[in-house]
Structures are given as C-alpha cells and as structure tokens.
Design a protein around this motif. Structure first.
Motif, PDB file in Angstrom:
ATOM      1  N   VAL A   1       0.834  -1.205   0.000  1.00 34.76           N
ATOM      2  CA  VAL A   1       0.000   0.000   0.000  1.00 34.76           C
ATOM      3  C   VAL A   1       0.865   1.251   0.000  1.00 34.76           C
ATOM      4  O   VAL A   1       0.685   2.159  -0.820  1.00 34.76           O
ATOM      5  CB  VAL A   1      -0.943   0.017   1.219  1.00 34.76           C
ATOM      6  N   HIS A   2       1.838   1.306   0.903  1.00 36.51           N
ATOM      7  CA  HIS A   2       2.639   2.527   1.054  1.00 36.51           C
ATOM      8  C   HIS A   2       3.479   2.830  -0.180  1.00 36.51           C
ATOM      9  O   HIS A   2       3.775   4.000  -0.446  1.00 36.51           O
ATOM     10  CB  HIS A   2       3.529   2.399   2.287  1.00 36.51           C
TER      11      HIS A   2
ATOM     12  N   LYS B   1      -0.909   7.027   3.417  1.00 36.10           N
ATOM     13  CA  LYS B   1      -2.043   6.165   3.720  1.00 36.10           C
ATOM     14  C   LYS B   1      -1.867   5.509   5.092  1.00 36.10           C
ATOM     15  O   LYS B   1      -0.757   5.340   5.592  1.00 36.10           O
ATOM     16  CB  LYS B   1      -2.210   5.093   2.644  1.00 36.10           C
ATOM     17  N   LEU B   2      -2.983   5.139   5.683  1.00 35.01           N
ATOM     18  CA  LEU B   2      -3.026   4.518   7.009  1.00 35.01           C
ATOM     19  C   LEU B   2      -3.581   3.117   6.823  1.00 35.01           C
ATOM     20  O   LEU B   2      -4.744   2.956   6.439  1.00 35.01           O
ATOM     21  CB  LEU B   2      -3.919   5.342   7.953  1.00 35.01           C
TER      22      LEU B   2
ATOM     23  N   GLU C   1     -15.049  -3.908   1.587  1.00 40.95           N
ATOM     24  CA  GLU C   1     -13.621  -4.069   1.838  1.00 40.95           C
ATOM     25  C   GLU C   1     -12.865  -2.788   1.481  1.00 40.95           C
ATOM     26  O   GLU C   1     -11.690  -2.823   1.140  1.00 40.95           O
ATOM     27  CB  GLU C   1     -13.076  -5.258   1.040  1.00 40.95           C
ATOM     28  N   ASN C   2     -13.543  -1.673   1.576  1.00 43.18           N
ATOM     29  CA  ASN C   2     -12.973  -0.358   1.289  1.00 43.18           C
ATOM     30  C   ASN C   2     -12.987   0.459   2.575  1.00 43.18           C
ATOM     31  O   ASN C   2     -14.052   0.769   3.121  1.00 43.18           O
ATOM     32  CB  ASN C   2     -13.801   0.334   0.200  1.00 43.18           C
TER      33      ASN C   2
ATOM     34  N   ILE D   1      -6.536  -2.246  -3.599  1.00 41.20           N
ATOM     35  CA  ILE D   1      -5.910  -1.023  -3.099  1.00 41.20           C
ATOM     36  C   ILE D   1      -6.384   0.197  -3.886  1.00 41.20           C
ATOM     37  O   ILE D   1      -6.783   1.216  -3.308  1.00 41.20           O
ATOM     38  CB  ILE D   1      -4.377  -1.131  -3.163  1.00 41.20           C
ATOM     39  N   PHE D   2      -6.371   0.103  -5.210  1.00 39.48           N
ATOM     40  CA  PHE D   2      -6.712   1.263  -6.030  1.00 39.48           C
ATOM     41  C   PHE D   2      -8.162   1.709  -5.848  1.00 39.48           C
ATOM     42  O   PHE D   2      -8.462   2.905  -5.940  1.00 39.48           O
ATOM     43  CB  PHE D   2      -6.418   0.978  -7.512  1.00 39.48           C
ATOM     44  N   CYS D   3      -9.062   0.772  -5.590  1.00 38.96           N
ATOM     45  CA  CYS D   3     -10.460   1.171  -5.327  1.00 38.96           C
ATOM     46  C   CYS D   3     -10.554   2.036  -4.077  1.00 38.96           C
ATOM     47  O   CYS D   3     -11.444   2.890  -3.971  1.00 38.96           O
ATOM     48  CB  CYS D   3     -11.346  -0.069  -5.176  1.00 38.96           C
TER      49      CYS D   3
END
Length: 378
Positions: A109-110, A116-117, A161-162, A337-339
């Motif tokens: 993710v990072h 982002k957290l 899941e977002n 991740i992108f969503c």
C-alpha cells in the motif's frame, strides 16, 4: 522501501520469541527490507536474555523500559516510533504470529501512495492449535484452518472491503496490526501518553490522523494470528477502558467520538452484548449524523475480470454520481488497493472474490435499491 516493525512486549517471552520467528519467514519484494524494534515494557521474565541468545535474519533493536507507575502502552510505542529507522512504521503486538506476507502487504500500500493509514487484520488461534516453538513451513495453512476470524472481517462483508466506506475507520486502527509513515506519526504528535491501562490510545491516534486528512486502507491480506493466552474482560479492564473513553471524549468533545459509548455494552462484563452488534450500531449512528444518503439510491455494478487504468477511471466516474458495487474477479491485481484510493461523492463498495452465497446476497441487497448500470470488464 524500509519498514520498522514495532513490537510491544510484557512478560510473554515465549510468545515474543514465536512472533520474532514468524517475522524471520517474511517474503518481500526485491529491494524492500525491514527492521524490528522490540519495546519491553518492564518484563521480569527474562525476555531480554531470551532475545539476546538468538540471531535473526533482520536487524533488531531491543529496548527495555523499567516498570513504573507512569508505564503505558502509549509511552512504549512512542519510544519505538522515535527509535525506528524505517520510512514506514508497522505496529505489531508480541502475542501474534505474522503471516509470511505481513510486511509485504503493508508496504504494497505505502509504495503506491504516500500518507495512507493501513489497517491489517488478525485471526485467533485456539489453545494448542499449532506448535509455536517450531513453526514448520506449513504453519499458515494449519493456522488458517483452525483459527477464528477477527470480527472486522464480518464488518467488511457487511459494509465493504474499502476503508473509506467506514465513517468510523479511525476506531479500527488497532496497534496490534497497523501502519503509517513515520514522519506522519511524528507530525501528529504520536500516541497520547495520558492514556493509561488498556484501550483506545490507538483509536485516538487514528482519529487525529483522520482529522488531519489521513485516508484509511483496509488490507485483509496483511494477516496476523493471535496466539492463545488467558485474557478476560473483567471489571478492572472495563473500568480502565471507560476511563480512557472519558479522556478521549474530553480531548475531542464531538458526536462521533462520544458515539463510542455504544461500545460500552460489549466491554461491560455485566452486559456483554456482541461486539458485532454494538459496532454496527456505532457505525450507523455516525453515518446518520453525517447525513450520508448515498446508501438509499440506485447503484452501479461493475464486475472486473481484469484491472487497469480504464477500469479505475470508469469506477471513479460512476462514483461521482452514485454508489458503485465492484465485484473483483481478477486473479491477481492491486484493484483492492486502487479502489480505496478513489474519493468521489459516493462510496465504492468493493468485494474481492466473494463466495457464491455472498454474491447472491449482494445482488439481492442492491437489486432492492435499484441497479442503474451493470458493466463487465474482461
């Protein structure tokens, strides 16, 4: 990219040793690396001696904080943040086993977006389900088959899941499995050291990060396994949690923080309603307070068998007008991740590889609201 895994431990030397052994089996992208920072919060069981007798395939810092009346989880974790040399700080408790993709999934993710957290998840191992003293190559499969899922998995099945769908995601940023940029943590003031005992110091940090513009990403692939050990929600633990809640509300006297009082029905040993029921009420009350009405309108449904920029653009365009239900059928992509990077007027309701039963339930739920569009990307 380099990460610092900060582990808090207290009088659990066998558990921390198993935790460290699980970290020795991490699978990383080429060029990525991590260190481990163990903060021993006053142990008297020989934790430091045990750690020093072993060698590890990652750099390890061990810091001991003598126990005192001022000891707290917040103070210990802040010591770890200060000592960390990695760009990303990953919090992990010493009574957990890290899955082999644990560090990789946080860094995934990072590496794709700054600031982002990341909220990771855990499963609970039953007593003597696996031999934590010798984690054989197939231990993850054994752990998956025998463990019980964190109830936050159920929240994702129910809502999405977002992470941005949750108006209370900041409360879910538990330091047993959570990561953020080190500079961002320091700029936020780190954990508030006025929190004492057990509970909510991590959620309060999450709230401050959220108010400063932080975006939460939930990643159910960033997995840990909680090692069984006796633990009870007794009157003392509840009293400590309630005291911390009162302090939290004093620091942030606004509705969504005060609404956490709904969770008292779970922590109070005289009531003990299910955490699931309490949290659903908490999330829905905060949603109502924020007057979000997108969940009462027709939705667009997008089924994706392939990823790519065209798909992300389409999802973003639809989310400007209405909620979008994304069914991810890709075999391997970063769509999960992108969503969560999409921030439009309406929510992106993302689900990766839902079961047939879950898929039927989703279509029934959203058909009742109305389906404005239905697209398939192949």
């Amino acid at each position: 990219m380099k990460a610092s895994v900060i582990i808090l431990s207290y009088n659990q030397k066998e558990l921390i040793q198993a935790c460290l052994f699980s970290l020795s089996q991490q699978c990383l992208d080429e060029g990525d690396q991590f260190e481990v920072v163990v903060i021993d919060n006053g142990s008297v069981d020989g934790t430091g001696d045990l750690i020093s007798r072993h060698t590890y395939n990652f750099p390890l810092q061990y810091q001991y904080i003598p126990a005192s009346e001022h000891s707290s989880r917040a103070i210990a974790r802040n010591r770890g943040i200060t000592a960390a040399v990695g760009k990303v700080v990953i919090f992990l408790d010493g009574d957990q086993l890290a899955g082999p993709d644990f560090v990789y999934e946080h860094l995934r993710v990072h590496k794709r977006a700054e600031g982002k957290l990341v909220i990771g998840f855990r499963r609970y191992l039953p007593e003597e389900s696996i031999d934590i003293k010798e984690l054989h190559p197939g231990w993850v499969q054994a752990a998956l088959s025998s463990s019980e899922a964190d109830e936050r998995f159920r929240l994702m099945e129910y809502f999405s899941e977002n992470g941005s769908v949750f108006r209370t995601a900041w409360h879910l940023s538990f330091n047993c499995n959570f990561s953020a940029n080190k500079d961002l943590l320091i700029q936020s003031g780190m954990l508030d050291e006025e929190f004492k005992g057990w509970g909510l110091e991590d959620s309060e940090l999450g709230y401050r990060l959220y108010k400063a513009g932080g975006k939460f990403i939930v990643n159910k692939k960033a997995m840990t396994f909680h090692i069984f050990h006796p633990s009870e929600f007794d009157e003392n633990r509840y009293a400590g949690w309630k005291s911390n809640l009162d302090y939290f509300i004093k620091c942030h006297p606004i509705f969504e923080v005060q609404a956490q009082s709904i969770l008292k029905d779970f922590f109070d040993p005289g009531v003990r309603k299910s955490w699931w029921d309490c949290y659903i009420r908490f999330e829905k009350v905060v949603r109502a307070h924020l007057s979000y009405d997108g969940d009462r309108l027709p939705v667009s449904i997008i089924v994706a068998y392939t990823g790519g920029s065209e798909l992300i653009q389409k999802i973003s365009e639809e989310a400007a007008d209405r909620e979008v239900l994304v069914i991810d059928k890709t075999s391997s992509s970063d769509l999960d991740i992108f969503c969560q990077f999409i921030h439009e007027d309406y929510d992106v309701l993302y689900y990766r590889q839902p079961s047939e039963e879950q898929l039927i339930e989703l279509y029934h739920r959203y058909a009742a609201r109305g389906i404005a569009k239905h697209d398939i990307f192949r």
